[in-house]
Design a protein around this motif. Structure first.
Motif, PDB file in Angstrom:
ATOM      1  N   THR A 167       4.473  13.366  89.234  1.00 26.47           N
ATOM      2  CA  THR A 167       4.833  13.795  87.887  1.00 26.47           C
ATOM      3  C   THR A 167       3.568  14.338  87.225  1.00 26.47           C
ATOM      4  O   THR A 167       2.464  14.156  87.745  1.00 26.47           O
ATOM      5  N   PHE A 168       3.750  14.982  86.096  1.00 24.78           N
ATOM      6  CA  PHE A 168       2.607  15.537  85.370  1.00 24.78           C
ATOM      7  C   PHE A 168       2.534  14.903  83.994  1.00 24.78           C
ATOM      8  O   PHE A 168       3.528  14.847  83.276  1.00 24.78           O
ATOM      9  N   LYS A 169       1.358  14.439  83.655  1.00 23.04           N
ATOM     10  CA  LYS A 169       1.086  13.986  82.299  1.00 23.04           C
ATOM     11  C   LYS A 169       0.404  15.157  81.598  1.00 23.04           C
ATOM     12  O   LYS A 169      -0.479  15.794  82.163  1.00 23.04           O
ATOM     13  N   ILE A 170       0.826  15.438  80.396  1.00 21.59           N
ATOM     14  CA  ILE A 170       0.231  16.522  79.612  1.00 21.59           C
ATOM     15  C   ILE A 170      -0.567  15.866  78.488  1.00 21.59           C
ATOM     16  O   ILE A 170      -0.011  15.168  77.645  1.00 21.59           O
ATOM     17  N   PHE A 171      -1.879  16.079  78.509  1.00 22.75           N
ATOM     18  CA  PHE A 171      -2.737  15.498  77.482  1.00 22.75           C
ATOM     19  C   PHE A 171      -2.712  16.361  76.225  1.00 22.75           C
ATOM     20  O   PHE A 171      -2.285  17.523  76.261  1.00 22.75           O
ATOM     21  N   ARG A 173      -2.938  19.482  82.269  1.00 24.00           N
ATOM     22  CA  ARG A 173      -1.874  18.944  83.125  1.00 24.00           C
ATOM     23  C   ARG A 173      -2.537  18.036  84.149  1.00 24.00           C
ATOM     24  O   ARG A 173      -3.424  18.453  84.875  1.00 24.00           O
ATOM     25  N   TYR A 174      -2.080  16.792  84.223  1.00 21.39           N
ATOM     26  CA  TYR A 174      -2.682  15.797  85.106  1.00 21.39           C
ATOM     27  C   TYR A 174      -1.619  15.283  86.069  1.00 21.39           C
ATOM     28  O   TYR A 174      -0.737  14.511  85.690  1.00 21.39           O
ATOM     29  N   ILE A 211       0.143  13.043  88.760  1.00 22.34           N
ATOM     30  CA  ILE A 211       0.018  11.621  89.038  1.00 22.34           C
ATOM     31  C   ILE A 211       1.145  11.193  89.975  1.00 22.34           C
ATOM     32  O   ILE A 211       2.269  11.683  89.859  1.00 22.34           O
ATOM     33  N   ASP A 261       8.269   4.590  87.758  1.00 17.69           N
ATOM     34  CA  ASP A 261       7.286   5.399  87.034  1.00 17.69           C
ATOM     35  C   ASP A 261       5.957   4.689  86.811  1.00 17.69           C
ATOM     36  O   ASP A 261       5.240   4.977  85.855  1.00 17.69           O
ATOM     37  N   PRO A 276       2.196   4.284  87.993  1.00 16.22           N
ATOM     38  CA  PRO A 276       1.237   5.072  88.781  1.00 16.22           C
ATOM     39  C   PRO A 276       0.715   4.305  89.995  1.00 16.22           C
ATOM     40  O   PRO A 276       0.513   3.092  89.936  1.00 16.22           O
ATOM     41  N   THR A 330      -4.353   7.283  91.913  1.00 13.34           N
ATOM     42  CA  THR A 330      -4.801   7.578  90.551  1.00 13.34           C
ATOM     43  C   THR A 330      -6.314   7.454  90.431  1.00 13.34           C
ATOM     44  O   THR A 330      -6.974   8.320  89.839  1.00 13.34           O
ATOM     45  N   THR A 361      -8.720  10.638  89.701  1.00 20.14           N
ATOM     46  CA  THR A 361      -9.538  10.590  88.493  1.00 20.14           C
ATOM     47  C   THR A 361     -11.026  10.675  88.812  1.00 20.14           C
ATOM     48  O   THR A 361     -11.764  11.443  88.191  1.00 20.14           O
TER      49      THR A 361
END
Length: 176
Positions: free
Chosen positions: A5-9, A14-15, A17, A23, A25, A30, A34
């Motif tokens: 999935t993508f985390k949007i800061f 776009r990160y 994960i 859901d 991580p 990770t 990172t």
């Protein structure tokens, strides 16, 4: 089953994960992303690296293995393991997943991935794609294994073995 999935800061980054079915991580992926990739790689490159790690996990599932647990117990990859991973990295993921579904439903006997004839029924990826997968896998395993031995008394000796293992895995990309 794990998925990307993508985390949007807030800044728009776009990160990618890797998360499990709830859901949550994946810890090691990770940390690896990172610490090693986030500052120098684009999201698409990180996603490709995670896909390579997922391919390794598929190999672990097919072989009924858990490399991190094995390593924590002092077991390194053998040359046969590395050859098997190399051969598996040549296989198309969807072909393997189809085979696994058939195997589960038909109670098919275990297929040896080191047997060249075993690959005939599977679609394959290019040798370049295989080499990239192997490089990602080598870097990931090297990172995780190095972190696991950091506090051990024989850390420097184990790090030499880890570096050798990484080189052996990456060298497989030039074979086949």
């Amino acid at each position: 089953m794990s998925k990307i999935t993508f985390k949007i800061f807030s800044g728009g980054e776009r990160y990618p994960i890797l998360v499990d079915k709830d859901d949550i991580p994946d810890f090691w992926v990770t940390i690896f992303v990172t610490a090693e990739l986030r500052s120098s790689h684009k999201a698409s490159s990180i996603e490709n690296t995670i896909r390579s790690i997922l391919h390794l996990r598929l190999w672990e599932k097919m072989e009924n293995r858990d490399l991190l647990t094995e390593f924590e117990n002092g077991k390194f990859l053998t040359n046969e393991d590395i050859d098997s991973i190399r051969d598996f990295c040549l296989l198309n993921k969807l072909s393997v997943i189809r085979y696994m579904k058939i195997k589960q439903s038909a109670n098919v006997s275990k297929l040896s991935w080191t047997n060249p004839s075993a690959k005939r029924g599977f679609k394959t990826v290019s040798k370049r794609h295989m080499a990239i997968r192997l490089a990602h896998i080598a870097n990931y395993l090297g990172f995780v294994f190095a972190d696991l031995v950091r506090q051990k008394d024989n850390c420097s000796e184990l790090n030499q073995k880890i570096d050798k293992m990484k080189c052996l895995i990456k060298a497989q990309g030039h074979k086949v």
